[in-house]
Design an enzyme around this catalytic site. Sequence first.
Site, PDB file in Angstrom:
ATOM      1  N   GLU A  47       0.959  -1.206  -0.144  1.00 52.72           N
ATOM      2  CA  GLU A  47       0.166  -0.110  -0.060  1.00 52.72           C
ATOM      3  C   GLU A  47       0.741   1.290  -0.116  1.00 52.72           C
ATOM      4  OE1 GLU A  47      -0.305  -2.378   2.271  1.00 52.72           O
ATOM      5  OE2 GLU A  47      -0.469  -1.583   4.281  1.00 52.72           O
ATOM      6  N   ASN A  48       2.106   1.041   0.117  1.00 51.95           N
ATOM      7  CA  ASN A  48       2.972   2.483   0.037  1.00 51.95           C
ATOM      8  C   ASN A  48       3.332   2.762  -1.533  1.00 51.95           C
ATOM      9  OD1 ASN A  48       4.575  -0.097  -0.014  1.00 51.95           O
ATOM     10  ND2 ASN A  48       6.458   1.177  -0.060  1.00 51.95           N
TER      11      ASN A  48
END
Lengths: 219, 233
Positions: A47-48
């Site tokens: 999710e980064n």
Amino acid sequence: MALSREQIAQRVAQELQDGFYVNLGIGIPTLVANYVPDGMEVMLQSENGLLGMGQFPTEDEIDADLINAGKQTVTTAKGASIFDSAESFAMIRGGHVDLTVLGAFEVDVQGNIASYMIPGKLIKGMGGAMDLVAGAENIIVTMTHASKHGESKLLSQCTLPLTGKGCINKVLTDLAFIEIKDNRFHLVERAPGVSVEEIKALTAGELVIPENVPEMTFI
Amino acid sequence: MAGFDKVVSSYEEALAGLEDNMTVIAGGFGLCGIPENLIAEIKRKGTKGLTVVSNNCGVDDFGLGVLLPNRQIKKILASYVGENAEFERQMMSGELEVILTPQGTLAEKMRAGGAGIPAFYTATGYGTPVAEGKEEREFDGRHYILEKAITGDFAIVKAWKADRYGNLVFRKTARNFNPMAATAGKITVVEVEEIVEPGELAPDEIHTPGIYVNRLIKGTFEKRIEQRTIRSA
């Protein structure tokens, strides 16, 4: 016998399908990547801002600009793409990720999950977990069935602050595979050698037990 | 500086006008893609009472963590703050106000702030402590909460390359929150590894257009790694 961490990951991997985009949380969920069946293509979302996470780098490949959501150095897989955080959560919140696997402290019969805070003890933050549980249709929670002190983590009502409300329908513990529907837990499978009675004794929320509860199988 | 040239010659100039009690939005995820020299300049300057908006707060001796010992941060909005002992001490003692904000909501707050959208509904956080005091509304049978956008007096951003007009290119996952942060500052300050002449970056490859950027400076970077994980070759 209770499943090991590796076996929990192995059982979760049986839920993968060819062509799935998958987000794996930190801890046991990360291990699922080791058990993607041969010949199946799965793309891991971090999710980064990475879709198509590869394996860890060799010493020579290490790049400070390429990490996963656990802040570990990684590589990109074939066909990967990189984007910003708003884009990353657009795909999460928009329901585009096919499967999310994450850990928890507690779940309850209403599908609530508590996974990010123990007041007074552990206050590190939710990271992306609240977005993931709110956005994904297909979520598997992995955790131990009970605490070290034998207290059930499958409750009639969560006691810790919630990460999400009414969003969980599958839980894989070291003892059982459980589905949540109609405000009850439903026992689907049990770990090899673990009896229905043991599972029942460690499940605090109402548990529906069908006549036949097969043992999990591992190839 | 003339015309669209955004380049400044010193970090002091880059953060001129940053005053006590302002709000600073920072790019970066963990220690990846953080504006490390701009943060160091805030420490040197000694600006206090800051409200900081950033996914994380660095570690004890690097990143935003260096602003903690002198109590330069009054309040922080972040999604995950688990890597920092001094942070935890200040949070537990109440010296530091912490607003834990879901990561996607934090990114969207910055994006909305930069895009002139005052607030947005999201399902994230519904029914959790995050929803406390917020308006709730149902759309098509699902529950949502109203989250307000964020803008900052300053945004501090790390990019890989820029041209002198402030067109930015990010590198790998060091992109993260930086593009959103860049849009959300009244004054957006960007530090980069390389500055090229306008025209050298192809228009198609630019991630953040220079219109969002007010000041640009070339720095040298430590790029510390938080979790060095390797496989054997």
